[in-house]
Design an enzyme around this catalytic site. Structure first.
Site, PDB file in Angstrom:
ATOM      1  N   GLY A   1       0.828  -1.205   0.000  1.00  7.81           N
ATOM      2  CA  GLY A   1       0.000   0.000   0.000  1.00  7.81           C
ATOM      3  C   GLY A   1       0.865   1.258   0.000  1.00  7.81           C
ATOM      4  O   GLY A   1       0.623   2.204  -0.768  1.00  7.81           O
TER       5      GLY A   1
ATOM      6  N   SER B   1       1.195  -7.208  -9.417  1.00  7.61           N
ATOM      7  CA  SER B   1       2.372  -8.070  -9.346  1.00  7.61           C
ATOM      8  C   SER B   1       3.652  -7.263  -9.442  1.00  7.61           C
ATOM      9  O   SER B   1       3.700  -6.226 -10.095  1.00  7.61           O
ATOM     10  CB  SER B   1       2.349  -9.103 -10.468  1.00  7.61           C
ATOM     11  OG  SER B   1       3.493  -9.931 -10.349  1.00  7.61           O
TER      12      SER B   1
ATOM     13  N   GLU C   1       3.789 -18.763 -12.005  1.00 11.23           N
ATOM     14  CA  GLU C   1       4.968 -18.392 -11.188  1.00 11.23           C
ATOM     15  C   GLU C   1       5.453 -19.607 -10.370  1.00 11.23           C
ATOM     16  O   GLU C   1       6.649 -19.915 -10.338  1.00 11.23           O
ATOM     17  CB  GLU C   1       4.538 -17.238 -10.263  1.00 11.23           C
ATOM     18  CG  GLU C   1       5.494 -16.818  -9.181  1.00 11.23           C
ATOM     19  CD  GLU C   1       4.857 -15.732  -8.279  1.00 11.23           C
ATOM     20  OE1 GLU C   1       4.397 -14.699  -8.801  1.00 11.23           O
ATOM     21  OE2 GLU C   1       4.802 -15.928  -7.054  1.00 11.23           O
TER      22      GLU C   1
ATOM     23  N   ASN D   1      -4.842   4.333   7.551  1.00  7.16           N
ATOM     24  CA  ASN D   1      -4.450   3.006   7.998  1.00  7.16           C
ATOM     25  C   ASN D   1      -5.155   2.703   9.314  1.00  7.16           C
ATOM     26  O   ASN D   1      -5.470   3.620  10.068  1.00  7.16           O
ATOM     27  CB  ASN D   1      -2.923   3.002   8.220  1.00  7.16           C
ATOM     28  CG  ASN D   1      -2.370   1.609   8.384  1.00  7.16           C
ATOM     29  OD1 ASN D   1      -2.306   0.859   7.414  1.00  7.16           O
ATOM     30  ND2 ASN D   1      -1.993   1.244   9.589  1.00  7.16           N
TER      31      ASN D   1
ATOM     32  N   HIS E   1      -1.587 -16.155 -12.950  1.00  9.71           N
ATOM     33  CA  HIS E   1      -0.202 -15.639 -13.017  1.00  9.71           C
ATOM     34  C   HIS E   1       0.621 -16.317 -11.930  1.00  9.71           C
ATOM     35  O   HIS E   1       1.735 -16.788 -12.159  1.00  9.71           O
ATOM     36  CB  HIS E   1      -0.229 -14.111 -12.837  1.00  9.71           C
ATOM     37  CG  HIS E   1       1.099 -13.497 -12.479  1.00  9.71           C
ATOM     38  ND1 HIS E   1       1.661 -13.595 -11.224  1.00  9.71           N
ATOM     39  CD2 HIS E   1       1.995 -12.795 -13.221  1.00  9.71           C
ATOM     40  CE1 HIS E   1       2.831 -12.979 -11.210  1.00  9.71           C
ATOM     41  NE2 HIS E   1       3.049 -12.486 -12.413  1.00  9.71           N
ATOM     42  N   ASN E   2       0.075 -16.366 -10.721  1.00  9.01           N
ATOM     43  CA  ASN E   2       0.827 -16.962  -9.618  1.00  9.01           C
ATOM     44  C   ASN E   2       1.006 -18.462  -9.805  1.00  9.01           C
ATOM     45  O   ASN E   2       2.036 -19.018  -9.430  1.00  9.01           O
ATOM     46  CB  ASN E   2       0.137 -16.663  -8.286  1.00  9.01           C
ATOM     47  CG  ASN E   2       0.405 -15.247  -7.826  1.00  9.01           C
ATOM     48  OD1 ASN E   2       0.686 -14.372  -8.640  1.00  9.01           O
ATOM     49  ND2 ASN E   2       0.328 -15.006  -6.540  1.00  9.01           N
TER      50      ASN E   2
ATOM     51  N   LYS F   1      -4.687 -12.803 -12.054  1.00  7.32           N
ATOM     52  CA  LYS F   1      -3.544 -12.738 -11.132  1.00  7.32           C
ATOM     53  C   LYS F   1      -3.305 -14.092 -10.469  1.00  7.32           C
ATOM     54  O   LYS F   1      -2.169 -14.508 -10.257  1.00  7.32           O
ATOM     55  CB  LYS F   1      -3.787 -11.651 -10.064  1.00  7.32           C
ATOM     56  CG  LYS F   1      -2.689 -11.575  -8.990  1.00  7.32           C
ATOM     57  CD  LYS F   1      -1.323 -11.315  -9.603  1.00  7.32           C
ATOM     58  CE  LYS F   1      -0.230 -10.946  -8.628  1.00  7.32           C
ATOM     59  NZ  LYS F   1       0.048 -11.790  -7.524  1.00  7.32           N
TER      60      LYS F   1
HETATM   61  C1  6PG Z   1       3.554 -11.121  -7.337  1.00  8.45           C
HETATM   62  C2  6PG Z   1       3.631 -12.300  -6.434  1.00  8.45           C
HETATM   63  C3  6PG Z   1       3.073 -11.978  -5.107  1.00  8.45           C
HETATM   64  C4  6PG Z   1       3.530 -12.961  -4.068  1.00  8.45           C
HETATM   65  C5  6PG Z   1       2.491 -13.865  -3.558  1.00  8.45           C
HETATM   66  C6  6PG Z   1       2.712 -15.335  -3.679  1.00  8.45           C
HETATM   67  O1  6PG Z   1       3.015 -11.314  -8.402  1.00  8.45           O
HETATM   68  O2  6PG Z   1       4.050 -10.062  -6.970  1.00  8.45           O
HETATM   69  O3  6PG Z   1       2.977 -13.419  -6.954  1.00  8.45           O
HETATM   70  O4  6PG Z   1       1.706 -11.804  -5.257  1.00  8.45           O
HETATM   71  O5  6PG Z   1       4.673 -13.580  -4.328  1.00  8.45           O
HETATM   72  O6  6PG Z   1       2.422 -13.450  -2.260  1.00  8.45           O
HETATM   73  O7  6PG Z   1       3.255 -15.809  -2.506  1.00  8.45           O
HETATM   74  P1  6PG Z   1       3.356 -17.319  -2.071  1.00  8.45           P
HETATM   75  O8  6PG Z   1       4.582 -17.853  -2.739  1.00  8.45           O
HETATM   76  O9  6PG Z   1       3.517 -17.228  -0.589  1.00  8.45           O
HETATM   77  O10 6PG Z   1       2.110 -18.027  -2.435  1.00  8.45           O
END
Ligand code: 6PG
Length: 467
Positions: free
Chosen positions: A15, A130, A191, A33, A187-188, A184
């Protein structure tokens, strides 16, 4: 007095970074906050950017400070805290205002929240962000869901603060309600698979070829100069060069081999299965993290079953080709899930644009994404499959033998390669026009009279085992 173009609620790492990024691009940002003491500390540390930041301790003052229709970005934990905040802030808002959830959230919850708020003429946007803290501060990739109305409000701000690929801002409105959060999530998932495959390559070289971390890091650094150029390869190369300041050992050797996971990889797998898919590489990566956390079990098993791994002879070039083929297959699995969800939820996702939004700023950014967006733009993908786009089939044809060689050597030597192995299983399954599910159908019919389709004939049939 309304003075701010956007409000940011939640001054944690992400944030704060996003608020500073907006301020740097000339936007007036109201900030608040839950823990009030964070607000003054944050503004104090903002230096000259503080001019553009409007700290508010009370929620009604925060809301009142926003130009209408309002935009409020929440950067708070997803789940119950998000629902609680919506409950508190919604009565202070007016029709046309937009609330954004910029965290990683389950897109089903995003869809529900969007529908609930729409009944009050309020807009709810699930936005995937991301790139970690640095990305948020200097240029994230952002995947935006929600209504067109909200996108029109958000567009100038998000396009200004986003990462750029050759001038093109890596942000777009990808679809309604939960589409942004879903993209997203996938995407993860990609990842996770990419990270796991990098770890597997590291393992093959470290334990099969007795290479040192810095030698392996140097290889990844070379990979990062070519077709495998990507953020994850780049940071792995860097990580492997570090020594532990305490012991002097390679830093990676003092890190416990038990991976954390917050849930997005798991969500991808669960959604894939719900949609009738199998993202087996992503599942392998999620599963490998789960197995990694069973440290004591693995130590006992090594003692009882033996943990010997054989020597491997694999050239760096063979590994690079294998990795490239597997990386394509990993992205392809992600896009297959997106395609199913797009159909299921009527999102009409633009896959080329999604690949473009991922080209800079995000964790899975890589040179390959430019080719992938071109492949989708070209439109000549048989059956809509990325692996059947001419550009991809050419690479797969060239690199697949290397993947086969690497997986075969790993399996023969007792090295675990769950994600690379899954990539090969996916490829070999999908390239067979006639597979082995006829046996499954025969078994199902034999024990349960389930029936089967017959090639070239209509209707449901049963085998002679019932005569
Ligand atoms: C991003 C990442 C981010 C983060 C997640 C995944 O795109 O910036 O994906 O969102 O790495 O928190 O974390 P975990 O590995 O703990 O699932």
């Amino acid at each position: 007095m309304s003075e701010a173009q956007i409000g940011v609620y939640g001054l944690g790492t992400m944030g704060s970074a996003l608020a500073l990024n907006m301020a740097e691009h000339g936007f007036d940002v109201a900030v608040t906050n839950r823990e009030r003491e964070w607000i003054t500390a944050f503004v104090k540390e903002a230096g000259p950017l503080a001019e553009r930041l409007h700290p508010k301790e009370e929620l009604d003052a925060f809301v009142a400070s926003l130009k209408t229709p309002r935009i409020i970005l929440f950067m708070i934990p997803s789940g119950a805290p998000m629902d609680a905040m919506i409950g508190t802030i919604a009565p202070l808002l007016e029709p046309g205002d937009t609330i954004i959830d910029g965290g990683n959230a389950d897109f089903h919850a995003t869809r529900r929240r969007a529908a609930e708020l729409a009944e009050r003429d309020l807009h709810f946007v699930g936005m995937g962000v991301s790139g970690g803290e640095k990305g948020a501060r200097h240029g994230p990739s952002m995947m935006v869901g929600g209504s067109d109305h909200s996108w029109q409000q958000l567009k100038p701000i998000l396009r200004a603060i986003a990462a750029r690929f050759e001038g093109d801002p890596c942000v777009d409105h990808l679809g309604p309600d939960g589409a942004g959060h879903f993209v997203k999530t996938v995407h993860n998932g990609i990842e996770y698979a990419d990270m796991q495959m990098i770890a597997e390559v590291y393992g093959l070289l470290r334990y099969g070829a007795a290479r040192t971390p810095s030698e392996i890091g140097a290889m990844f650094a070379r990979w990062d100069q070519g077709r495998l150029k990507s953020y994850l390869i780049e940071i792995t190369a860097k990580v492997l060069t570090y020594a532990d300041p305490e012991s002097g050992h390679p830093m990676v050797d003092v890190i416990k081999d038990a991976a954390g996971q917050k849930g997005t990889g798991r969500w991808t797998v669960v959604e894939a299965v719900r949609l009738g898919q199998s993202a087996n590489m992503i599942e392998a990566a999620v599963g490998a993290r789960s197995w990694s956390s069973e440290k004591t079990v693995r130590m006992a098993a090594e003692r009882i079953l033996g943990g010997t791994r054989g020597a491997l002879e694999l050239s760096d070039d063979t590994l690079a080709e294998a990795f490239l083929a597997a990386r394509i297959l990993g992205y392809a699995q992600g896009f297959r899930i997106l395609a199913s969800a797009s159909q299921e939820y009527d999102w009409t996702l633009d896959f080329a644009r999604i690949a473009e939004v991922w080209r800079a700023g995000c964790i899975i950014r890589s040179a390959l994404l430019d080719d992938i967006s071109e492949a989708f733009r070209g439109g000549d993908l048989a059956e809509g499959q990325l692996i059947l786009a001419p550009k991809m089939t050419q690479i797969l044809e060239k690199c697949l033998p290397a993947l086969r060689q690497v997986v075969a050597a790993a399996v023969a030597g007792g090295h675990a390669v769950p994600a690379l192995g899954a990539a090969l299983a996916f490829f070999d399954t999908m390239r067979q026009g006639y597979g082995t599910a006829n046996i499954i159908q025969a078994q199902r019919d034999f024990f349960g009279y389930h029936g089967f389709e017959r090639l070239g004939q209509e209707g449901r049939h049963h085998g002679p085992w019932w005569d």
